[in-house]
Design a protein around this motif. Sequence first.
Motif, PDB file in Angstrom:
ATOM      1  N   SER A 491       2.024  15.878  14.899  1.00 58.09           N
ATOM      2  CA  SER A 491       2.299  16.445  16.215  1.00 58.09           C
ATOM      3  C   SER A 491       2.860  15.360  17.131  1.00 58.09           C
ATOM      4  N   ALA A 492       3.598  15.776  18.160  1.00 54.42           N
ATOM      5  CA  ALA A 492       4.167  14.828  19.108  1.00 54.42           C
ATOM      6  C   ALA A 492       3.059  14.278  19.996  1.00 54.42           C
ATOM      7  N   LEU A 493       2.772  12.958  19.840  1.00 55.31           N
ATOM      8  CA  LEU A 493       1.688  12.316  20.578  1.00 55.31           C
ATOM      9  C   LEU A 493       2.153  10.950  21.075  1.00 55.31           C
ATOM     10  N   PRO A 494       1.519  10.417  22.141  1.00 55.95           N
ATOM     11  CA  PRO A 494       1.872   9.058  22.596  1.00 55.95           C
ATOM     12  C   PRO A 494       1.431   8.015  21.575  1.00 55.95           C
ATOM     13  N   LEU A 495       2.056   6.838  21.621  1.00 53.24           N
ATOM     14  CA  LEU A 495       1.644   5.719  20.784  1.00 53.24           C
ATOM     15  C   LEU A 495       0.240   5.290  21.193  1.00 53.24           C
ATOM     16  N   ARG A 496      -0.551   4.872  20.188  1.00 53.27           N
ATOM     17  CA  ARG A 496      -1.925   4.508  20.478  1.00 53.27           C
ATOM     18  C   ARG A 496      -2.354   3.368  19.573  1.00 53.27           C
ATOM     19  N   ASP A 497      -3.467   2.730  19.912  1.00 53.37           N
ATOM     20  CA  ASP A 497      -3.961   1.601  19.138  1.00 53.37           C
ATOM     21  C   ASP A 497      -4.956   2.018  18.060  1.00 53.37           C
ATOM     22  N   THR A 498      -5.335   3.274  18.044  1.00 50.02           N
ATOM     23  CA  THR A 498      -6.322   3.745  17.066  1.00 50.02           C
ATOM     24  C   THR A 498      -5.783   4.975  16.359  1.00 50.02           C
ATOM     25  N   GLY A 499      -6.531   5.409  15.336  1.00 50.30           N
ATOM     26  CA  GLY A 499      -6.208   6.651  14.648  1.00 50.30           C
ATOM     27  C   GLY A 499      -5.326   6.432  13.441  1.00 50.30           C
ATOM     28  N   GLY A 500      -5.125   7.513  12.700  1.00 45.58           N
ATOM     29  CA  GLY A 500      -4.297   7.463  11.507  1.00 45.58           C
ATOM     30  C   GLY A 500      -5.118   7.331  10.240  1.00 45.58           C
ATOM     31  N   GLN A 501      -4.442   7.385   9.125  1.00 44.76           N
ATOM     32  CA  GLN A 501      -5.085   7.399   7.816  1.00 44.76           C
ATOM     33  C   GLN A 501      -4.281   6.533   6.854  1.00 44.76           C
ATOM     34  N   ILE A 502      -4.943   5.635   6.125  1.00 41.73           N
ATOM     35  CA  ILE A 502      -4.296   4.843   5.085  1.00 41.73           C
ATOM     36  C   ILE A 502      -4.603   5.470   3.734  1.00 41.73           C
ATOM     37  N   ASN A 503      -3.550   5.844   3.009  1.00 40.94           N
ATOM     38  CA  ASN A 503      -3.706   6.441   1.679  1.00 40.94           C
ATOM     39  C   ASN A 503      -3.231   5.430   0.634  1.00 40.94           C
ATOM     40  N   GLY A 504      -4.027   4.390   0.442  1.00 41.15           N
ATOM     41  CA  GLY A 504      -3.629   3.297  -0.435  1.00 41.15           C
ATOM     42  C   GLY A 504      -3.585   3.645  -1.898  1.00 41.15           C
ATOM     43  N   SER A 505      -4.177   4.787  -2.269  1.00 41.75           N
ATOM     44  CA  SER A 505      -4.204   5.172  -3.682  1.00 41.75           C
ATOM     45  C   SER A 505      -2.951   5.914  -4.126  1.00 41.75           C
ATOM     46  N   VAL A 506      -2.049   6.235  -3.191  1.00 38.43           N
ATOM     47  CA  VAL A 506      -0.831   6.947  -3.548  1.00 38.43           C
ATOM     48  C   VAL A 506       0.034   6.065  -4.443  1.00 38.43           C
ATOM     49  N   ARG A 507       0.535   6.621  -5.508  1.00 40.21           N
ATOM     50  CA  ARG A 507       1.351   5.889  -6.460  1.00 40.21           C
ATOM     51  C   ARG A 507       2.727   6.541  -6.586  1.00 40.21           C
ATOM     52  N   PRO A 508       3.687   5.826  -7.144  1.00 35.52           N
ATOM     53  CA  PRO A 508       4.989   6.464  -7.406  1.00 35.52           C
ATOM     54  C   PRO A 508       4.803   7.704  -8.275  1.00 35.52           C
ATOM     55  N   SER A 509       5.595   8.723  -7.979  1.00 31.79           N
ATOM     56  CA  SER A 509       5.517   9.984  -8.710  1.00 31.79           C
ATOM     57  C   SER A 509       6.436   9.933  -9.930  1.00 31.79           C
ATOM     58  N   LYS A 510       5.856  10.102 -11.128  1.00 33.35           N
ATOM     59  CA  LYS A 510       6.625  10.032 -12.365  1.00 33.35           C
ATOM     60  C   LYS A 510       6.844  11.433 -12.941  1.00 33.35           C
ATOM     61  N   VAL A 511       7.985  11.613 -13.578  1.00 35.44           N
ATOM     62  CA  VAL A 511       8.247  12.831 -14.337  1.00 35.44           C
ATOM     63  C   VAL A 511       8.594  12.452 -15.767  1.00 35.44           C
ATOM     64  N   LYS A 512       8.343  13.375 -16.681  1.00 35.95           N
ATOM     65  CA  LYS A 512       8.750  13.211 -18.074  1.00 35.95           C
ATOM     66  C   LYS A 512       9.710  14.349 -18.402  1.00 35.95           C
ATOM     67  N   SER A 513      10.879  13.991 -18.909  1.00 36.15           N
ATOM     68  CA  SER A 513      11.945  14.955 -19.159  1.00 36.15           C
ATOM     69  C   SER A 513      12.272  14.991 -20.646  1.00 36.15           C
ATOM     70  N   TYR A 514      12.377  16.219 -21.187  1.00 33.90           N
ATOM     71  CA  TYR A 514      12.772  16.428 -22.583  1.00 33.90           C
ATOM     72  C   TYR A 514      14.093  17.196 -22.588  1.00 33.90           C
ATOM     73  N   ASP A 515      15.070  16.708 -23.346  1.00 36.21           N
ATOM     74  CA  ASP A 515      16.386  17.337 -23.413  1.00 36.21           C
ATOM     75  C   ASP A 515      16.808  17.508 -24.866  1.00 36.21           C
ATOM     76  N   VAL A 516      17.507  18.598 -25.125  1.00 32.92           N
ATOM     77  CA  VAL A 516      18.170  18.776 -26.416  1.00 32.92           C
ATOM     78  C   VAL A 516      19.461  19.542 -26.163  1.00 32.92           C
ATOM     79  N   GLY A 517      20.548  19.122 -26.815  1.00 27.89           N
ATOM     80  CA  GLY A 517      21.823  19.788 -26.561  1.00 27.89           C
ATOM     81  C   GLY A 517      22.846  19.472 -27.621  1.00 27.89           C
ATOM     82  N   PHE A 518      24.020  20.055 -27.442  1.00 25.16           N
ATOM     83  CA  PHE A 518      25.099  19.830 -28.395  1.00 25.16           C
ATOM     84  C   PHE A 518      26.439  20.023 -27.702  1.00 25.16           C
TER      85      PHE A 518
END
Length: 702
Positions: A491-518
């Motif tokens: 939400s639109a809020l003024p800048l402040r010295d407190t608050g917020g959340q650190i999500n340090g456990s977030v990791r890069p999102s990986k995908v696995k792709s399988y392809d077959v073609g001709f």
Amino acid sequence: MYGYANHFRRLAFAGAALTGSVGFYTPLAAQESEPPGPTELGLVEISGDRYGTGIAQPLVRNRISTASQSLPTAVSTITEEEIRTLNVDRDISNIYRRVPGVVANNIDQGDTGNGFRMRGFATNGTHGADVAVSVDGVPQNIPSSQGGAGHGPVFLEWLTPQMIKHVDVIKGPVSALYGDQNRAGAVNIETLDGSDVASSIGVDVASFDGQRTNVVLGGEHEGLASLLVTDLYRTNGYRKAAENQRDNYFWKLSKVIGDAKYSARFSHYESDFRNDGYLSLPALKAGTVGRRDTDNLYGFGNANRNTYVFNRSPAEGEAGLYYTAYYEDFRRVRGISNGTNTHNYGKDDRDIYGGRLAYNFVYEDTASLMVGTDVRRDKGDAFRQQYRNFQPTQNFYYDFDMDLITYGVFAQGQYKPIDSLKLLAGIRHDRFDYDIDNLKFRDASTGYNSSVTTPRFGVAWTPIDQLELFTNVAQGFRSPAAEYISSGSSSALPLRDTGGQINGSVRPSKVKSYDVGFTLRPTDSLSSTTEFYYIQNDSETVQTSPGVYEQVGDTTRKGLETSVNYQATSTVSTYISYGRIIDAVITNPAPGIGARLVVPEHTYKAGVQYRDGFMGGQVTLNADAYHLGGIPYYVGTGRKTMPAYTRYDLRASYDYSDYQFSVYGTFQPHRYGSEVAYGTNSGLVIVPQPSTTLGASVRYFF
């Protein structure tokens, strides 16, 4: 100096279609004296035909090569010759119009990014994220953008067709040479050298006050090639407040010294635009709002981008040392109307620099190994602020001061145990070292360190000359956005010295792709490629509660793409393709959203080209059809379907002596069809499209 007659013969052999204000052309006056006759030609090339011609080239996936076409997956190459036959007009994304299964377009809100959707990834709002895009080895995805374009958007408005040598669209995360955002695949763009083009000046006018003046100065002197392109574009647009002023300047120097080719280029891009927002489809159908009207306030924005690039590659062959160094200052703002008197004003003010160093070891036509490392640093401010009556307030949606560093090491090897069989294996390891200063919520300021390893393996087999089989399994990844790591209320809020959340456990999102073609090439004039893919992602980042992001999302994407190229006669060529998204499902969607991703279920593309001598000159006619169907959207969790979108492109060009004349038109018959639409709680909102756009151009070569 550049040999025009030899260049024309090369283009004729390649089946080049010489058209449009968007291309280069070797003057007929520089040819031999015989009148021009029929030439074999082609509209598009799909997987394997590097030269973009209707003449079938040898199958190349089993070659030992660094070329994208040698990967064991579907690759579409768009050549400079093909770009000349497209109605690129104001949107550089139109260069992808013929690529099977790809949906690419500017969202028609000024210079706000280039949407690119492929294989069920990258919905409208992500502007090309999930596809790793590079130009001359320089990554184009902007991480953690706050200019209203999401994480990893791509801004290619600084490119003009006169700069592009070729574009490779690589389906799937098969190549280890591409890092962040390479989940759906990659796009590799290479720019032209001065020795590739003839000097020219062109003028283009189009509907809705479209005006373009373009000057190309190309040539070579004592081995030093120079290409200078100046492009000035202006339009008032279809909607009432749609205006855009765009200036592009590009200068590239290239020279071979010893066993290496060196190039240095500089580009400057700036734009200033206004744009109308989205309109409610129910209100449009009810007649309470007109198609050219503005809903609430108009949007606005501007951008300025300067890029410096230095490249080194082997002058002959592919073995040897490669390196790239680059720096760019990237400034971009966009004000998005979000109320009767307010804007969501986003700004990116970034300095980006980095490079790549690699060496390719080649053993004859049997094996190769490329090893290398790359680094990228992105430092600067990114914020979204609330504006009221076009003036800034003290309220912010996001505000980050970021220092983002990514390091990567990679290796990719190819080996042919027998002549008809090639194995490919690659691996990347990428590390992220972030320093995020959250100015909105000081308590959420944090450092971040993480890494990801993504392997690839593929096989290409050519049992007979007319058939090539390929398959691969590959992993790709996407880095976490700054707002995932350091979050808080949006939400639109003024800048402040407190608050917020650190999500340090977030990791890069990986995908696995399988392809077959001709790929089938039963004759020299007929080729067809079909590919099936299955993509799994068990680490999609989702917001599980206000300000909390976790890797708990599962997605599945299944689909197929098939295409056919046919050289019917020496003067007529055709193509047709079909892309089908069988499944694009979120297994555990966040509350209140649908369970299916907003991607088109059906993508149809087809076209025909005629090219022949006419009255001492050369005429080229192109007709293309493009159709999207079965695009879902959601009102709450209720699934609905967007109106179908169909587009027809016609272009006619006539080359005579030192001149080139073109007329073109784009026709969109569905009154409420649009490539740009979003589901909201009150129904679908769209960007209305004009039913007809016309244009004409003339170019003089000297």
